[in-house]
Each structure stands twice: as C-alpha cells, then as structure tokens.
Write an enzyme that holds these catalytic residues in place. Structure first.
Site, PDB file in Angstrom:
ATOM      1  N   HIS A 285       0.422  -5.026  -9.722  1.00  0.00           N
ATOM      2  CA  HIS A 285       1.532  -5.311 -10.449  1.00  0.00           C
ATOM      3  C   HIS A 285       2.642  -4.772 -11.346  1.00  0.00           C
ATOM      4  O   HIS A 285       3.461  -4.410 -12.007  1.00  0.00           O
ATOM      5  CB  HIS A 285       0.668  -5.252 -12.390  1.00  0.00           C
ATOM      6  CG  HIS A 285      -0.724  -6.581 -11.457  1.00  0.00           C
ATOM      7  ND1 HIS A 285      -1.926  -6.700 -12.087  1.00  0.00           N
ATOM      8  CD2 HIS A 285      -0.484  -7.480 -10.660  1.00  0.00           C
ATOM      9  CE1 HIS A 285      -2.669  -7.993 -11.951  1.00  0.00           C
ATOM     10  NE2 HIS A 285      -1.988  -8.204 -10.997  1.00  0.00           N
ATOM     11  N   GLU A 315       1.602 -13.076  -1.164  1.00  0.00           N
ATOM     12  CA  GLU A 315       1.526 -11.585  -0.971  1.00  0.00           C
ATOM     13  C   GLU A 315       1.204 -11.092   0.702  1.00  0.00           C
ATOM     14  O   GLU A 315       0.752 -11.897   1.307  1.00  0.00           O
ATOM     15  CB  GLU A 315       0.390 -11.037  -1.929  1.00  0.00           C
ATOM     16  CG  GLU A 315       1.070 -11.214  -2.957  1.00  0.00           C
ATOM     17  CD  GLU A 315      -0.073 -11.156  -4.263  1.00  0.00           C
ATOM     18  OE1 GLU A 315      -0.711  -9.691  -4.110  1.00  0.00           O
ATOM     19  OE2 GLU A 315      -0.682 -11.623  -5.408  1.00  0.00           O
ATOM     20  N   GLU A 411      -7.788 -11.343  -1.482  1.00  0.00           N
ATOM     21  CA  GLU A 411      -6.301 -10.398  -1.569  1.00  0.00           C
ATOM     22  C   GLU A 411      -7.791  -8.871  -1.376  1.00  0.00           C
ATOM     23  O   GLU A 411      -6.638  -8.344  -2.946  1.00  0.00           O
ATOM     24  CB  GLU A 411      -5.783 -10.488  -2.718  1.00  0.00           C
ATOM     25  CG  GLU A 411      -6.073 -10.615  -3.373  1.00  0.00           C
ATOM     26  CD  GLU A 411      -5.076 -10.874  -5.167  1.00  0.00           C
ATOM     27  OE1 GLU A 411      -3.943 -10.266  -5.463  1.00  0.00           O
ATOM     28  OE2 GLU A 411      -5.872 -11.986  -5.576  1.00  0.00           O
TER      29      GLU A 411
END
Length: 456
Positions: A285, A315, A411
């Site tokens: 982040h 991503e 992820e």
C-alpha cells in the site's frame, strides 16, 4: 443458521451532556414545505425561531442503480430473515460497506456520521445536509427513504436516529465494530425503549461473502478494467519515468473505461493506482513518492478500479529491460506459490488449509519469513479506507470453507530486505471466482518473467 449474535447489555440511561433534552424527537415540530417543478424540501423545526434540525429534500432525477431492484430486494429479504431469526425489530448500520450494500449509496463522511435505519417495513438513509439531495437520488434501492440532519445544532444525527427508531421496544442490531464508546450512550438515549443491542456486524458480513450472479458479473467487468489500468502502466514504464506519472496513466485509463462500460450516473470516483518501484515495493500500500524507474530494478504494477463501492485489482511484478539473477530466482518462487494457490481454490476447501500448504512451499524454498501478510482476501464493497470481509481470507486462523460464487484474490508476496541480493517486494494478484467444480481466474493476462520483463 448463522452463528450466534453477541449480546451487549445496555448501560444505564443516565443523562449524556453531549445530547441535550431537545435531541428527543418531538412530534409537535413544525413542518415547512417548499416545492418546485423538480423537487421539494420539507424542513422540521421546534419553533419558527430555530433553524431546522432535520429535513427531507428531493432534487433532480433518480440515477440508474448499480444493481437491479430484484437483486437489492433479495439482499434486504435475507437481512430481514436474519432479523426475524434473532428477534430484532430494527438495525442501524453505520459502516460504509453495509450502508452501501443495502442502499447503493456510498457516503463521504468528512467527520460526519451516516447511517441506514432498517425496520421490518422501512429503510432510511441518514445523511448530512452537506450532501443535499444526492442520497435521495441514489436511494431507490429497497425503497429507501432519506432523512437529512443539519449541522446547526449539536447531535442532530441522533435526532434523526430518534425519529426513525425511537419507538422501537425490541432488540436492535448495531455494528459493534463501528460503534464508538462516545456514540454508544447517544444511541441508547436516542432509542430509549430498545430492550437489547445485538451485534450485527459479523452476521451481516456472512451475508455479503457469497456473491450473487449480478455481483459476479459486476466484478468480471471490473477485472477487465483493472487489466486496462495495469497495461497502461506498462506502456508508461520507461527509464527515468516517475512513479506518480505512471500511476496517472493507469488511473486515467480506468476512469475512461468505467465511463464507457457503465451507465451515465455511475460514480466516477475512488479509482486509483499504486505504482511502486525500488525500495517502495516492500509495502502493498505504498503510494507514489516520486521515485523513478530504473533498468533491472523491481517495480510493482497495481490497478484498482472502484465502481459502486466495489473493488477490483490487477497487480503484477515487473522489471524494465532485464532481471538480475537473484531477483529472477525470488520472482519465480513467488510465481510458483501463486500458481499453486490458484490451483487450491475450489469448493469445500478451508481457507486455513490453503494458507498452510502455501507456507510449506515457502519453507521448501527457505523463505518462510519473507511473507508479510495472508495469501488473499474476499472481494466486494471495500477499498483502502473501508470494508473487509475478514472471514474470507487465506490465513492460518480462518476456518471458512470455500463455496461457489465466492470471489477471492490469490496474492502471495515475498519481501527481501534492501541491501540484500534480490531486494524488493514481489507480488502477483489474480481475482478468482469459486465455481461448482473448481475456479475461474477472472484475470486473463499472465504473470511472471515471461510476461512482465518490459522492453520498449
């Protein structure tokens, strides 16, 4: 049957200085209405010398909703069934995600409280006057009304709660994970006859975890838009390009695509990109900070479109021009874990078992402590500031069993400390739909060195 709801005893009904006696709703308030060709405003005030505490405003035309009337009615029917099972007469939602889920209105708090008051026969958004008629225009789902409070007296929000729920004598559901110590006594004074406060936050989350067919279709469109944002970043990745410039390319591409894909009236807001490079890749982040792309240095492409409060993501780890040997080794390990994680997603599998098997894969490669967080999470109404379906995450402590129509991410991430060979953060991220007999990867663009070593 959902898990038991936590019961919280009401505190004593002592006078709370922050809420004056005038906060108690008075049926004898004066009403004043003004009407035009395009709407009306109804003011409520104690007397002619006091500015209004509450009002309703109709202005402009209703917007096209995010989901069909049937979809929204089904959500409300399931909630009211939950209320009946637990003897609840009313619910007061105060979180972004639940207000949005049942009303299709996503508020901007700016320090003001918002709410959605639901009984067995009514649903009303509580909003600040700063939004004027915007909540009313969006509040067509579930025949939602809209009661507005003004800033002109302290705690007018609780006057609105009092008006809508002050008569309730049974149990009332509240989100205890969102109810502050300051607001609990204000709620108790505004709803003085409530027999008991019940925690609705976890049961409401359980209702949101399995997506409807309309939600799946919505997320499928968004997954494609996320890929557009990711590939726009790839095109902008050139040596010396600043991370914020690359991020702007991705955001612009997604906003334009959302405007083309969804009807006029869809809110074009909150879509964003976090493009990381170099040491900034150690965090999922990290915002852009002005670092520039260099050849042979790890970068992280992240695209997050937002439509109707719903979140999607794309991503990818990427390198410009070439990949040093140790970076390539770490990257390929992370890709191996990602592929295995996607294979494990199927009905009947526990979230914790996915995490435990992937842990073993990292141990085999002598990287057991390089993973900074769980392996994936649920999709729905969430972003980096609100929402979370914490019961559907691939972590060692999550017992949830996967079911068809759950939408999750896979992820895995590996972080190598700055100054060490292969330094940087590596993360691939796919959106995965659980199907009746396995899964469907909603992302169509591959990951790994064969796809994301960028050569312009």
């Amino acid at each position: 049957m959902l898990s038991a709801i936590c019961r919280l005893p009401l505190a004593s009904r002592a006078f709370v200085p922050a809420v004056s006696h005038a906060a108690v709703y008075c049926p004898s308030r004066r009403l004043h209405q003004t009407t035009s060709l395009h709407g009306k405003i109804v003011f409520e005030r104690i007397n002619e010398h006091e500015r209004p505490h509450l009002m309703t405003i109709e202005n402009g035309k209703k917007v096209i909703p995010t989901f069909s009337a049937e979809e929204m009615a089904t959500r409300m029917a399931k909630l009211r069934s939950l209320m009946t099972e637990n003897d609840m007469e009313a619910v007061l939602f105060t979180s972004y995600h639940n207000i949005n889920y049942y009303s299709d209105f996503l508020h901007v708090a700016f320090g003001r409280p918002y709410g959605l008051a639901i009984t067995h026969d009514s649903a009303t958004i509580i909003s600040g006057l700063v939004d004027w008629a915007q909540p009313w225009r969006r509040a067509i789902a579930n025949n939602c009304g809209n009661l507005i409070y003004t800033d002109w007296q302290r705690d007018n929000y609780w006057r609105a709660v009092q008006k809508l729920l002050g008569h309730v004598r049974g149990k009332v559901g509240v989100e205890t994970d969102h109810m502050t110590i300051v607001n609990k006594p204000k709620f108790q004074q505004a709803v003085p006859y409530a027999a008991e406060m019940l925690d609705i936050s976890v049961p409401a989350m359980q209702l949101r975890i399995v997506k409807s067919d309309e939600e799946v279709a919505h997320l499928r469109k968004m997954a494609a838009i996320a890929e557009e944002g990711g590939m726009a970043q790839v095109k902008a990745m050139k040596e010396g390009a600043a991370d914020y410039e690359i991020a702007l390319h991705g955001t612009q591409a997604m906003v334009k695509s959302i405007a083309k894909t969804f009807p006029v009236g869809t809110e074009l807001r909150d879509t964003w990109v976090y493009f990381h490079t170099g040491p900034n890749t150690d965090s999922c982040h990290s915002p852009p900070v002005g670092l520039t792309v260099k050849k042979g240095v790890v970068s992280s492409i992240n695209a997050f479109p937002m439509v109707g409060g719903y979140y999607a993501a794309f991503e990818r780890t990427a390198f410009l021009d070439h990949v040093p040997d140790e970076n390539l080794r770490i990257w390929e390990i992370n890709c191996e874990v990602t592929r295995r994680g996607i294979e494990l997603i199927k009905p009947g599998v526990k979230c914790k078992d996915v995490a435990m098997e992937l842990n073993e894969l990292f141990r085999k490669h002598d990287l057991p402590d390089a993973r900074p967080f769980g392996y994936g999470h649920s999709f729905g109404i969430l972003c980096h500031y609100y929402g979370r379906e914490a019961a559907l995450e691939f972590r060692e402590d999550i017992e949830t069993v996967l079911e068809p129509n759950m939408v999750v991410s896979m992820e895995p991430m590996t972080v190598i400390q700055e100054g060490m060979p292969g330094a940087g953060g590596y993360r691939e991220h796919d959106m995965v739909l659980v199907t009746e007999d396995g899964n469907e990867d909603l992302n169509t663009i591959g990951f790994g060195p064969e796809h994301f070593v960028i050569k312009h």
